[in-house]
Scaffold this active site. Structure first.
Site, short mmCIF file in Angstrom:
data_model
loop_
_atom_site.label_atom_id
_atom_site.label_comp_id
_atom_site.label_asym_id
_atom_site.label_seq_id
_atom_site.Cartn_x
_atom_site.Cartn_y
_atom_site.Cartn_z
N ASP A 1 0.80 -1.23 0.00
CA ASP A 1 0.00 0.00 0.00
C ASP A 1 0.83 1.28 0.00
O ASP A 1 0.44 2.29 -0.56
CB ASP A 1 -0.95 0.02 1.20
CG ASP A 1 -0.22 0.23 2.52
OD1 ASP A 1 0.69 -0.57 2.83
OD2 ASP A 1 -0.54 1.19 3.25
N ASP B 1 5.64 0.32 3.29
CA ASP B 1 5.86 -0.92 4.03
C ASP B 1 5.69 -2.11 3.10
O ASP B 1 5.57 -1.97 1.89
CB ASP B 1 4.91 -1.00 5.24
CG ASP B 1 3.45 -0.82 4.83
OD1 ASP B 1 3.09 -1.26 3.71
OD2 ASP B 1 2.66 -0.25 5.61
N TYR C 1 -5.67 0.68 9.23
CA TYR C 1 -6.72 1.14 8.32
C TYR C 1 -8.08 0.92 8.97
O TYR C 1 -8.92 0.19 8.46
CB TYR C 1 -6.61 0.44 6.96
CG TYR C 1 -5.47 0.98 6.13
CD1 TYR C 1 -5.59 2.22 5.49
CD2 TYR C 1 -4.28 0.29 6.02
CE1 TYR C 1 -4.54 2.73 4.74
CE2 TYR C 1 -3.22 0.80 5.27
CZ TYR C 1 -3.36 2.02 4.63
OH TYR C 1 -2.31 2.54 3.90
N GLU D 1 6.08 9.65 2.88
CA GLU D 1 5.64 8.31 2.48
C GLU D 1 4.66 8.40 1.33
O GLU D 1 3.70 9.17 1.37
CB GLU D 1 5.00 7.57 3.65
CG GLU D 1 4.68 6.11 3.33
CD GLU D 1 4.32 5.29 4.55
OE1 GLU D 1 4.44 4.05 4.49
OE2 GLU D 1 3.91 5.88 5.57
#
Length: 474
Positions: free
Chosen positions: A61, A64, A211, A452
């Protein structure tokens, strides 16, 4: 790939190419021979083995090495919507966009292949986040998470249904058999989501705090139905919308649109049916869509969105660009619908034309590409000044071609993450979290909220860039 090719500050075609290329850097599984980001290699080739199922493939995603099902499915929905709405403007990049979608849908078909079960995550996020490892080196647990009728998760099942239904439209003409397989799986996923209603945030250990859904699953159920209606034209889904809209909160006009909240997207999609198909039953959704547009335009008396001094939509410090790209996509999509129906909207005493909506979106996209107080591009590989310390494991560690020996979990932190050296690999096209509320940006791997990248930041930007190619406004 070279990052020094010539471009103009508003070279949307160049940016579109890079924006789509980013998804190759997020691939999990066995990489194809035509992989363009050569510093990536095969990874996670045994995913699903602990459940004796094949869950190889899909996307990581963000920075990571976990495959989170909810943001991945939303990414595919938005990539598909981008192609459906603006694919005709993508030129040679259309095939690359379809390839990016198919990499995700091939995986989603695997996750939905079993009765009353959907596999929703691979990788223990706590263990993964405690390591700084290349995907190719992963030795943390590849724990498999699933929803079942005993432990359901309506939001993730419904978002999966939306992704598969939207993608079925993308492939309807180019690959009818594949399109039908996607649609069949989408219908099964929605039936599962609707029949066994509960939030996966409460039923799946490991979903939170990464999430978590803050507003439940009702919006995802309606979102899935809207896409199934578009994919099938079935009266069943139209009736479901009209019968359940109030119960599912369709009247909400939330000030965001993303992997967690679908209300604004629902209203824009259904407003199209009122504007272009003269369906009076959809008038309420058109009113809600109008209200959303008024709320996000800074020059209207009803605006509710904050902006940085340099003009960027600002919702918060963590991955703020996801709101920028999704809202920009909705502005451009709604402008398209208004144009085709020869309509404008009124925000108090301010008349808003399609061109005005496009101008607002263009300012956001241009900010990302370098028209900002720092003259800094937040898309990696676009322009001379872009993030060099992206918070991304694979990009920040030498590739297996340059460093064939294994880099351990803690070695990655000690020798690479915490060092001052820029990333050795360029994650072409990645859009990072972005600057703070004062337009300031710290290019550091330590600042994950700013540096990120996320797949669901790039996905709506694909459509926004394609739209701006067709409606260039200097």
């Amino acid at each position: 790939m070279s990052t020094n090719s010539s471009f103009s500050r508003k070279d949307y075609r160049h940016a579109l190419s890079r924006c789509i290329n980013f998804f190759e850097g997020q691939r999990s599984g066995k990489l194809p021979a035509n992989q363009r980001l050569k510093w990536r290699d095969d990874s996670a080739l045994h995913d699903g083995s602990e459940e004796n199922v094949d869950l190889v493939g899909g996307y990581y995603d963000a920075g990571d090495n976990v495959k989170f099902g909810l943001p991945m499915a939303f990414t595919i929905t938005m990539l598909s919507w981008s192609v459906i709405e603006f694919g005709q403007h993508m030129g040679s990049e259309l095939n690359n966009a379809r390839t990016a979608i198919r990499w995700g849908t091939d995986y989603l078909l695997k996750t939905t292949a079993y009765p009353d079960t959907i596999y929703v995550q691979v990788g223990d996020p706590n263990l993964d986040h405690d390591c700084w490892e290349r995907p190719e080196d992963m030795d943390t647990a590849r724990t498999v998470y699933k929803i079942t009728k005993e432990k359901p998760g309506s939001e993730i099942a419904a978002e999966t249904a939306a992704a598969l239904a939207a993608a079925s439209i993308v492939f309807k003409n180019s690959d009818p058999a594949y399109s039908q397989a996607l649609l069949d799986s989408a219908i099964r996923s929605f039936v599962f989501a609707d029949k066994y209603q509960a939030s996966y945030t409460t039923t799946v250990q490991g979903a939170c705090p990464f999430y978590c859904t803050s507003n439940g699953y009702h919006d995802e159920l309606l979102w899935a139905v809207v896409w199934l209606r578009k994919a099938t034209s079935s009266m069943f889904y139209r009736n479901y919308i009209l019968s359940n809209a109030e119960r599912l909160g369709a009247d909400k006009t939330m000030l965001e649109f993303g992997w967690d909240d679908k209300h604004a997207g629902i209203n824009v999609l259904l407003a199209k049916e009122f504007l272009l198909a003269n369906l009076s039953s959809m008038q309420e959704f058109k009113s809600n869509a109008d209200k959303f547009m008024c709320w996000v335009l800074p020059e209207t008396p009803n605006d509710h969105v904050n902006f940085t001094p340099g003009g960027l939509i600002y919702k918060g410090d963590a991955a703020n660009m996801q709101d920028v790209t999704t809202i920009s996509f909705l502005l451009l999509t709604y402008a398209n619908y208004l144009d085709r129906s020869n309509q404008v909207i009124s925000c108090g005493n301010v008349q808003v034309t399609p061109a005005r909506l496009r101008g607002a979106a263009q300012r956001q996209v241009d900010y990302i590409l370098g028209d900002n107080p720092l003259n800094f591009s937040y898309m990696v590989g676009y322009g001379p000044h872009f993030p060099r310390y992206v918070h991304h494991r694979g990009a920040s560690l030498p590739s297996v071609r340059e460093h064939p020996s294994h880099i351990t979990c803690k070695e990655g932190y000690a020798n690479y993450f915490n060092k001052d050296n820029p990333n050795p690999n360029i994650l072409i096209g990645a859009v990072v979290g972005g600057p703070d509320h004062n337009d300031q940006f710290i290019d550091s791997r330590l600042k994950s909220g700013q540096t990120e990248p996320c797949t669901y930041i790039n996905a709506p930007l694909v459509g926004a860039l394609a739209s701006l190619l067709a409606h260039r406004m200097e």
